[in-house]
Write an enzyme that holds these catalytic residues in place. Structure first.
Site, PDB file in Angstrom:
ATOM      1  N   ASN A  48       0.829  -1.211   0.000  1.00  0.00           N
ATOM      2  CA  ASN A  48       0.000   0.000   0.000  1.00  0.00           C
ATOM      3  C   ASN A  48       0.859   1.256   0.000  1.00  0.00           C
ATOM      4  O   ASN A  48       0.538   2.258  -0.652  1.00  0.00           O
ATOM      5  CB  ASN A  48      -0.918   0.022   1.234  1.00  0.00           C
ATOM      6  CG  ASN A  48      -2.074  -0.940   1.097  1.00  0.00           C
ATOM      7  OD1 ASN A  48      -2.426  -1.357   0.001  1.00  0.00           O
ATOM      8  ND2 ASN A  48      -2.671  -1.318   2.225  1.00  0.00           N
ATOM      9  N   PHE A 179       2.378  11.946   5.338  1.00  0.00           N
ATOM     10  CA  PHE A 179       1.905  10.580   5.066  1.00  0.00           C
ATOM     11  C   PHE A 179       0.377  10.485   5.189  1.00  0.00           C
ATOM     12  O   PHE A 179      -0.262   9.662   4.541  1.00  0.00           O
ATOM     13  CB  PHE A 179       2.525   9.583   6.054  1.00  0.00           C
ATOM     14  CG  PHE A 179       3.909   9.127   5.690  1.00  0.00           C
ATOM     15  CD1 PHE A 179       4.170   8.504   4.474  1.00  0.00           C
ATOM     16  CD2 PHE A 179       4.968   9.298   6.581  1.00  0.00           C
ATOM     17  CE1 PHE A 179       5.450   8.074   4.152  1.00  0.00           C
ATOM     18  CE2 PHE A 179       6.248   8.870   6.271  1.00  0.00           C
ATOM     19  CZ  PHE A 179       6.499   8.261   5.045  1.00  0.00           C
ATOM     20  N   VAL A 195      -6.003   8.931  19.808  1.00  0.00           N
ATOM     21  CA  VAL A 195      -5.765  10.318  20.201  1.00  0.00           C
ATOM     22  C   VAL A 195      -6.741  10.725  21.303  1.00  0.00           C
ATOM     23  O   VAL A 195      -6.354  11.318  22.324  1.00  0.00           O
ATOM     24  CB  VAL A 195      -5.884  11.254  18.976  1.00  0.00           C
ATOM     25  CG1 VAL A 195      -5.798  12.717  19.403  1.00  0.00           C
ATOM     26  CG2 VAL A 195      -4.810  10.931  17.941  1.00  0.00           C
ATOM     27  N   ILE A 196      -8.014  10.410  21.100  1.00  0.00           N
ATOM     28  CA  ILE A 196      -9.042  10.745  22.101  1.00  0.00           C
ATOM     29  C   ILE A 196      -8.790   9.974  23.387  1.00  0.00           C
ATOM     30  O   ILE A 196      -8.940  10.504  24.491  1.00  0.00           O
ATOM     31  CB  ILE A 196     -10.448  10.470  21.535  1.00  0.00           C
ATOM     32  CG1 ILE A 196     -10.731  11.402  20.354  1.00  0.00           C
ATOM     33  CG2 ILE A 196     -11.508  10.630  22.619  1.00  0.00           C
ATOM     34  CD1 ILE A 196     -11.964  11.027  19.553  1.00  0.00           C
ATOM     35  N   HIS A 275      -9.619  -4.603  23.402  1.00  0.00           N
ATOM     36  CA  HIS A 275      -8.879  -5.720  22.805  1.00  0.00           C
ATOM     37  C   HIS A 275      -9.732  -6.970  22.725  1.00  0.00           C
ATOM     38  O   HIS A 275      -9.598  -7.765  21.783  1.00  0.00           O
ATOM     39  CB  HIS A 275      -7.619  -6.006  23.628  1.00  0.00           C
ATOM     40  CG  HIS A 275      -6.433  -5.210  23.167  1.00  0.00           C
ATOM     41  ND1 HIS A 275      -5.319  -4.997  23.954  1.00  0.00           N
ATOM     42  CD2 HIS A 275      -6.172  -4.568  22.001  1.00  0.00           C
ATOM     43  CE1 HIS A 275      -4.435  -4.265  23.291  1.00  0.00           C
ATOM     44  NE2 HIS A 275      -4.943  -3.984  22.110  1.00  0.00           N
ATOM     45  N   CYS A 825     -31.562   0.008  27.156  1.00  0.00           N
ATOM     46  CA  CYS A 825     -32.634   0.908  26.712  1.00  0.00           C
ATOM     47  C   CYS A 825     -32.819   2.095  27.648  1.00  0.00           C
ATOM     48  O   CYS A 825     -33.395   3.107  27.258  1.00  0.00           O
ATOM     49  CB  CYS A 825     -33.944   0.141  26.544  1.00  0.00           C
ATOM     50  SG  CYS A 825     -34.632  -0.519  28.074  1.00  0.00           S
TER      51      CYS A 825
END
Length: 1584
Positions: A48, A179, A195-196, A275, A825
């Protein structure tokens, strides 16, 4: 930290080693030449990245070397992208290549790529020649902020990700932000998850920056690339700033804790749970996306533990959503990419156990106490029980245990006020600061929509306690449709807000949509009013509901607006709030009657006043309001009152438990009508209520002392009726005999998130509480809480927060813990309600996952009422009766019900009142049926029910809510033939032809049905029996009662027959022999040849009839296959939609198994999987292109992920070129179990591949010598496979016996030897005659003993040698079959009884499949009579009459059976009652008396009377079985035959029970028909 114009360096581990900037290629290359001198530089990248950047960097490195006067070698290695490259074999491949290139220890490796390249190449560097230097050149946002920093390197193994690796620090990390320009938007957003995460865990200031900038960042991310322009130029500084913030945090943490001593695992916030999700959802769902979901769950866990404030959860969740990251596995994003994957909680917790943060068996999770701050400086130990509560779909609530007596609870901000405040603040000039805002799904949906409309921006202050709204009343066309989930308030308010969007040069439209439930909720009156005021609004799907499309024009015109407001006050509030921004002042007139929920309208008007606009209520016209043209002005600070509806739950807690509860910020001065709940409802029920203007306190009476309310009008607080209903269920402290509470004024609650009144009635029944609907309300019969039942299947919540919370109150006084389904709910109004129950009220909670969450209204499919639709003459009445019998339900013909109701016939009704009136009456009857009989009934509708649009809508709604609407289809020519002789029905309107009527209605039938049953065309034989057999298979699948699949996959070997006939009718004669030993039959739909098709593939209608024909011909499961040309079949790949249509049709037909090719598109796979219900799926891949290798199975393993996600069974088919291919396949089969526990069908095609078919043990596709041709090259028969297994020693020779005396004339050896010959089994069957049961002891212990039949006199004596009995043998007290079994490596002998099975099978074969509602008779009271009674009960007999010459013996037999068997002894001495016995109409008779012993005359008379009266039209269904068979035609059979019974002698039973024993021993079935002829010929010779 140092910096220049383009780059900023960040220190890590004491060095300036991380660089973040733009255009860094020269800096990178100079660094390498100056600081990492080497004879060789190796750049590892993937396919890629290489096309975009590899040449650029090799050129720059060469130029840097020239500048410095050196000439190192520059080597490049390009590998495939993706996680599959991060493996041992790829690492070895790179290392071997480097060695072949003479790389030495001075080599420097450059990892240029994302996390996979960095991790894997870094690990190469860590181990090559015991460690070489390397640098990280991350190309993805995720790698820049996470994996490239800190020195973690690793590869994956089959057991998990990153399990083998090393800490090996790079010389430097260069985050070149250029990039990111070629990074796909989804990959960029994936990185934003990390990042958050970092900001949310470490630095609130950084988090605020992220909160404030999602729109500008996402606009840049999605901006198309333009050559010569940097797409992020307008956010260049912002981009560098947010990435630097994340990098800086990670560098700081790594410096303090390089090797994860504790602090560094804080960087794993969101990862413990994330994970676990990633292990299941990868590769379809990316790492950052899984971490996003994990963050939300870990925040919820922090809140559940009482550590984190609720607003912090909402704040981070909204931030994640604003960057379009998923926050739940139920998000549309997850469904789009991996909706077919399931994430069972047990599996998630099991995966979490393998986490480096854990301490032994204790799981550790990063817990937050505020945004930007963790609870501890390391991950916190958390119990599995607490994790399970957060992860589970459902929750179990334990009864109250008196652990608290006085509690103060502050409910979240009012949903009603929060949503109104958001609208008003967004339209107001200036900045508004909202406090006590409700953080819920509804408000997040509202905020996201307002941002998308350009109405406002939002930010937080005071650590998330204050929402800052910058509004202004300007709106724009959104860039995408506005998805509102199930937020009804948002949908109604935003419909008018969207009408304010003005025209713009770009054009465009506003689309409001939502989830399935939102798309059936009403919005018609509001749309009608807006259309009348000049708005362009159209419905995109269902009339009167979302989705809506609005074409922006000039906004709201204004003037007089008329609105029907009897359904929802939110329509009124929606127009009121937007009216000031109309082109002219508005006069709003509410028409159609008294408006509903006036207090909510008053609330809106009061809030508008707070924002500077005064609404004037007309003094001359009722329900009329004058709204001036004006602008809202921000009040500055605005505090939102707590939700009064939500406050009813903690107050009800006090009422039902006898405790005290205070809500400190809702009192008598509240704007909300529900604030009256304590005073108007709880006080009259016996509670002590203290209410100030701003607070409410309730002290409940002692438990069990609540009083019922004879009548209470709750129109001013309709949402609170559910809480009142829960309390009324246990309100029984009254002087009268009836403890009934009647609640009225709540009609609007039928059109909320669900029909709340119906929902409460249905769910209360699960507690044993009787309730019912009133015209505008509900009545409840109160009872002592001590008499409540615990709902076994849990409480269904209908995706309704108020249903869930109301029943959570009632569960506090149930005998045992109660499961509430779909706990999430409650996020609509009180996301942390369960936390409050745990932390404030000290209620014990447990997370649970119901095996099958109940579908809407009500009902599991197994007991849902079945509604039949279809043309007149299709057989609805006949089939309805069959269904009712098989499901033990009641059958109703709705046409007959209509005639009873109106006391007339349908022809007369049509003649006198016309078709339109008839249709309305018909609709009413259907509505009443659904309202009152939604379970345990079967109803046949008239053929024209679908002519009425409202009826079609009703049927569709019933299906969506979990009911079954079954379309009965019959060949049109047969229908026309039948109707030509049936003159009892009225002529169609306008004398329309039957064929035209059929063609007109056909699509309507298809639109309304959930399933189809195609009546088979049966030319001969027992039509009723075959129809019942077909229906039985259909119902077993649809109701989830089919167990064949579980049995088949547990067998040592199972098989299915592949049928490849162009027309199934040609195959019928071959089937009795061909299906020997098979567990299922495959119907290859792609090979069927439809004579009327011109497309090259068969029509759905043709395949339906072929399917029906096959199902009627065999009582085996059917595997439905549409094999594409690419996969070796005949169906054109280009016609995928038609293939999907066929497969979806098969699911509606109740097919047992569907073969689903992995080559179809993901959308097709998901569409089919979503509708599979109880059908099993075989996911198949045939390597016809020969690209896959069993020896190097990477290609197969890539298919495996999707195969296991969609399939119950995986089927992989290769092509064998050599015998080694078969051995490689077996190696793969063995390793397969390490990847999944799903069964595997794995074979090789071709003659060379035949061995693989022998080795395959699950559902091996087979042919038969009885068939004219094979289905596939190399296919074998069952007999050939078993013979091969025998020759290889996989199936050992066994010996079987018959124990008893005298047995010389037994034909059992003939039967079993015939079966062995047919199947190829290396077994023998011999007579073992012994004078004493002790003689069998040595035989039973022989290692080659395979089993035995036992006959008189040892059926009881044999018990002493057995280790266990089947339930049937234990119940009947006799054994006729001995089965050796293995349990934990130990051999045991199990006793079984097949006598009853022989009797049942004989009746089924004779056409008496089901005796539901019919009587049976057993003659005799010896040992066999027990088996006969047991068999009659299994067949569903209503009453079982027992007749014996000696009454006392009959009474003894009766005493053995439970009361529900309804065994009734006939006293033959009472001859005066003979006339009564003739009325019994016994449908099934079993005689167990010897044929050579004459019966007393009184008994014979009774028998003659009992058999004398049977319905002439149903004689073929009345069966007489004489267990005697000497002579073949017994005297009693002659009597029965005279009266019209179908008569059978005991020889057939002997054969059937022998075949049943054979199946128990071998797991193989031999069809009765195939051995019956030979057996009867041999037996006849013996008797003659």
């Amino acid at each position: 930290m140092s910096q220049d114009t383009d780059v900023v360096s960040v220190p890590i581990l004491g060095k300036e080693a991380v660089f973040v900037g733009f255009n860094l290629e020269r800096r990178v290359c100079d660094f390498l030449i100056e600081n990492a001198k080497s004879s060789a530089y190796v750049i590892v990248t993937d396919t890629n990245i290489a096309p975009h950047y590899l040449e650029k960097y090799t050129t720059a490195l060469s130029e840097a070397a020239k500048r410095h006067g050196v000439a190192p070698r520059i080597l490049t290695r390009v590998i495939p992208p993706g996680e599959t490259s991060k493996c041992r074999s790829m690492k070895a491949e790179i290392e071997d290549w480097m060695l072949s290139q003479s790389c030495t220890r001075d080599t420097v490796l450059v990892a240029m790529g994302g996390g996979v390249i960095g991790d894997m190449a870094g690990y190469v560097a860590a181990t090559f020649m015991r460690g070489i230097r390397f640098i990280q050149l991350p190309t993805t946002l995720l790698a820049m902020v996470d994996s490239s920093i800190g020195g973690k390197t690793a590869i994956d193994t089959p057991n998990g990700k990153n399990l083998v690796g090393a800490f090996w620090q790079p010389l430097a990390v260069f985050a070149d932000l250029n990039f990111l320009e070629t990074l796909e938007p989804r990959q960029f957003i994936n990185g934003m998850g990390e990042v958050i995460k970092t900001a949310a865990m470490w630095n609130e200031k950084d988090f605020c920056l992220l909160e404030q900038n999602p729109t500008v960042i996402l606009e840049a991310v999605h901006r198309p690339r333009v050559p010569g322009q940097f797409k992020f130029e307008n956010i260049r500084n912002l981009l560098q700033k947010i990435i630097l913030a994340s990098v800086r945090t990670k560098c700081e943490v790594v410096t303090l804790d390089e090797r994860e001593g504790g602090l560094r695992n804080l960087l794993n916030f969101g990862h413990s749970i994330g994970h676990a999700y990633e292990a299941i959802l990868f590769p379809q769902i990316l790492h950052g996306e899984c971490v996003s979901i994990g963050m939300v769950k870990e925040l919820e866990l922090s809140r559940y533990l009482g550590i984190l404030k609720p607003n912090a959860v909402g704040r981070v969740t909204k931030c994640l959503m604003s960057y379009t990251l998923p926050v739940s596995v139920h998000d549309a994003h997850i469904k789009k990419y991996a909706g077919y994957k399931k994430c069972p909680v047990d599996k998630l917790i099991r995966i979490m156990a393998v986490d480096k943060k854990n301490q032994g068996l204790q799981k550790r999770v990063v817990i937050l106490k505020a945004v930007g701050e963790t609870y501890e400086k390391h991950a916190t130990v958390v119990s599995d029980e607490d994790i399970r509560v957060v992860l589970s779909h459902d929750i179990q609530v334990s009864p109250f245990d008196n652990s608290v007596s006085d509690v103060v609870v502050t409910p979240p901000g009012s949903k009603s006020i929060s949503n109104r405040a958001l609208i008003l603040a967004a339209m107001a000039k200036g900045t508004t600061k909202l406090t006590n805002m409700l953080h819920s799904d509804d408000t997040q949906v509202m905020m996201a929509a307002l941002e998308e409309l350009g109405a406002a921006t939002f930010s937080w202050e005071d650590n998330g306690e204050t929402l800052v709204v910058n509004g202004g009343g300007k709106f724009k066309t959104p860039s995408k449709e506005l998805y509102l989930s199930n937020a009804g308030t948002a949908a109604r308010f935003l419909t008018t807000v969207a009408a304010l969007v003005g025209e713009n040069e770009q054009g465009g439209e506003v689309v409001l949509t939502g989830n399935h439930r939102m798309k059936v909720r009403p919005i018609g009156p509001l749309v009608d009013a807006l259309r009348a005021n000049g708005c362009s609004i159209s419905y995109l799907e269902r009339e009167g509901s979302l989705p809506l499309k609005m074409i922006p024009q000039n906004g709201l015109r204004g003037g007089v607006i008329e609105l029907a407001a009897t359904v929802s006050s939110q329509y009124v509030s929606s127009i009121l709030m937007c009216a000031p921004y109309a082109q002219e002042p508005v006069t709003l007139k509410l028409v159609g009657g008294k408006p509903i929920s006036q207090l909510y309208v008053d609330m809106t008007i009061a809030m508008m006043k707070g924002f500077g606009v005064n609404v004037v209520k007309s003094e001359t016209e009722a329900y009329t309001y004058h709204i001036p043209k004006a602008n809202y002005t921000s009040p500055g600070d605005y505090e939102i009152e707590s939700d009064a509806s939500s406050a009813t739950y903690p107050l009800a807690f006090a009422a039902i438990t006898g405790t005290k509860c205070t809500v400190p910020n809702i009192g008598s001065a509240s704007l909300q009508g529900d604030a009256r709940f304590a005073r108007d409802v709880l006080a009259p029920m016996g509670c002590t209520v203290e209410q100030t203007p701003t607070s409410t306190t309730v002290q409940g009476p002692p438990m069990g002392q609540l009083k019922p309310l004879e009548s209470v009008d709750m129109e001013t607080m309709t949402d609170a009726f559910l809480t009142a209903t829960a309390l009324a269920a246990v309100a029984c402290n009254s002087s009268g005999n009836e403890h009934i509470t009647r609640i009225t004024g709540i009609a609007n609650q039928r059109v909320k998130e669900c029909n709340r009144i119906a929902a409460m009635v249905h769910e209360l029944a699960k507690f044993g509480v009787k309730a019912g609907e009133l015209e505008d309300g509900i009545f409840i019969h109160g009872q002592s809480y001590k008499d409540l039942k615990t709902p076994e299947e849990g409480i269904y919540t209908y995706d309704d927060h108020r249903v869930a919370m109301a029943f959570s109150i009632l569960t506090l006084v149930t005998p045992k813990p109660t499961v509430i389904l779909d706990k999430a709910c409650v996020v609509k109004t009180w996301p942390y309600w369960w936390d409050v129950l745990r932390n404030s009220f000290k209620i014990k909670l447990a997370g649970v996952e119901s095996k099958e969450t109940v579908k809407s209204v009500k009902l599991t499919r197994s007991r849902a009422s079945v509604i039949l639709i279809g043309m007149r003459g299709a057989g609805k009445t006949t089939i309805g009766s069959i269904i009712a019998g098989q499901l033990n339900m009641k059958f109703l013909d709705l046409d007959q019900e209509l005639e009873k109701k109106l006391n007339t016939t349908i022809p007369d009704l049509v003649n006198t009142r016309g078709w339109d009136d008839f249709r309305q009456e018909e609709l009413q009857v259907l509505q009443e049926f659904i309202d009152t009989k939604s379970s345990d009934f079967v109803a046949a509708c008239g053929g024209g029910i679908v002519e009425t649009p409202a009826a079609r809508e009703l049927l569709c709604k019933y299906v969506k809510e979990g009911g079954i609407v079954l379309h009965i289809h019959r060949n049109l020519d047969q229908v026309l033939s039948y109707l030509s002789i049936d003159k009892s029905r009225p002529a169609y309107a306008d004398r329309e032809s039957t064929k035209n009527v059929y063609l007109r209605r056909h699509q309507w039938y298809l639109d309304c049905r959930s399933h189809d049953f195609v009546s088979p065309t049966i030319e001969s034989g027992n039509v009723q029996s075959k129809l019942e057999t077909s229906m039985s298979r259909f119902l077993r699948v649809v109701t989830g009662k089919s167990t064949w699949f579980e049995k088949a996959i547990q067998k040592p070997h199972s098989f299915f027959l592949s049928l490849t006939f162009p027309n199934i009718n040609d195959a019928i004669s071959f089937l009795p022999e061909a299906i020997i030993g098979c567990d299922a039959v495959e119907l290859r739909a792609d090979l069927l040849e439809d004579p009327n098709s011109t497309t090259g593939y068969p029509s759905v209608e043709f395949v339906a009839e072929q399917f029906a024909t096959l199902r009627a011909a065999i009582d085996l499961p059917i595997i439905f296959t549409v094999r594409s040309k690419d996969q070796g079949g005949r169906f054109p790949n280009a016609n995928e939609s038609e293939a999907v249509e066929l497969m979806l049709a098969a699911l509606r037909w109740g097919v047992d198994v569907l073969d689903l090719e992995l080559g179809w598109s993901t959308e097709s796979l998901q569409a089919i999987y979503a509708r599979k219900e109880n059908t099993k799926i075989i996911t198949s891949w045939h390597d016809t292109a020969q690209r896959c290798s069993w020896a190097q199975p990477d290609e197969w393993l890539q298919k495996l992920d999707m195969a296991t996600a969609f399939g119950d069974v995986v089927k992989f088919v290769g092509i064998a070129k050599s015998m080694q291919d078969n051995f490689d396949l077996e190696k793969f089969r063995k390793s397969f179990k390490g990847y999944t526990n799903k069964p595997l069908i794995a074979i090789n095609m071709g003659t060379v591949g035949q061995l693989s078919r022998v080795f395959n043990n699950v559902l091996t596709p087979v042919t038969s010598p009885a068939l004219p041709y094979k289905a596939a090259p190399g296919q074998l028969s069952v007999r050939q496979i078993i013979t091969a297994l025998s020759l290889m020693g996989s199936i050992s020779p066994k010996k079987f016996y018959l124990f008893g005396t005298p047995i010389q004339h037994s034909k059992s050896p003939i039967l079993h030897k015939t079966c062995y010959d047919l199947t190829g089994l290396p077994y023998t069957y011999d007579l073992f005659e012994t004078e004493s049961v002790e003689g069998v002891k040595d035989v039973l212990s022989q290692p080659d003993f395979g089993g035995a039949n036992v006959t008189i006199p040892y059926k009881l004596d044999i018990l002493q040698y057995l280790d266990e009995l089947s339930d049937e043998a234990r119940f009947l007290g006799a054994v006729n079959t001995v089965v050796p079994i293995s349990e934990n490596g130990k051999r045991k002998l199990r006793g079984d009884n097949t006598d009853w099975r022989g009797i049942v099978r004989t009746f089924v074969r004779a056409g008496a499949n089901n005796l539901n509602g019919k009587n049976a008779l057993v003659i005799g009271a010896g040992g066999t009579s027990r088996a006969a009674i047991f068999a009659m009960h299994k067949l569903g007999a209503k009453n079982i009459y027992l007749l014996n010459r000696t009454l006392v013996n009959a009474e003894k037999v009766k005493a053995v059976f439970p009361e529900e068997y309804n065994v009734k002894v006939i006293d033959h001495t009472k001859q005066s009652e003979i006339s009564e016995w003739t009325k019994l109409q016994v449908a099934a008779v079993v005689s167990t008396v010897p044929a050579d012993r004459p019966l007393p005359e009184s008994v014979s008379k009774v028998i003659d009377a009992l058999l004398s009266e049977i319905p002439a039209q149903k004689k073929e269904q009345y069966v007489f079985l004489d267990m005697a068979y000497k002579p073949l035609n017994t005297p009693l059979m002659s009597v029965a035959s005279k009266h019209g019974y179908t008569c059978i002698n005991g020889l057939e039973v002997l054969l059937q029970q022998g075949l049943a024993s054979f199946e128990i021993w071998t797991g193989l079935a031999v069809p009765f028909e195939h051995v019956f002829g030979l057996y009867m010929v041999l037996c006849a010779k013996e008797h003659n």
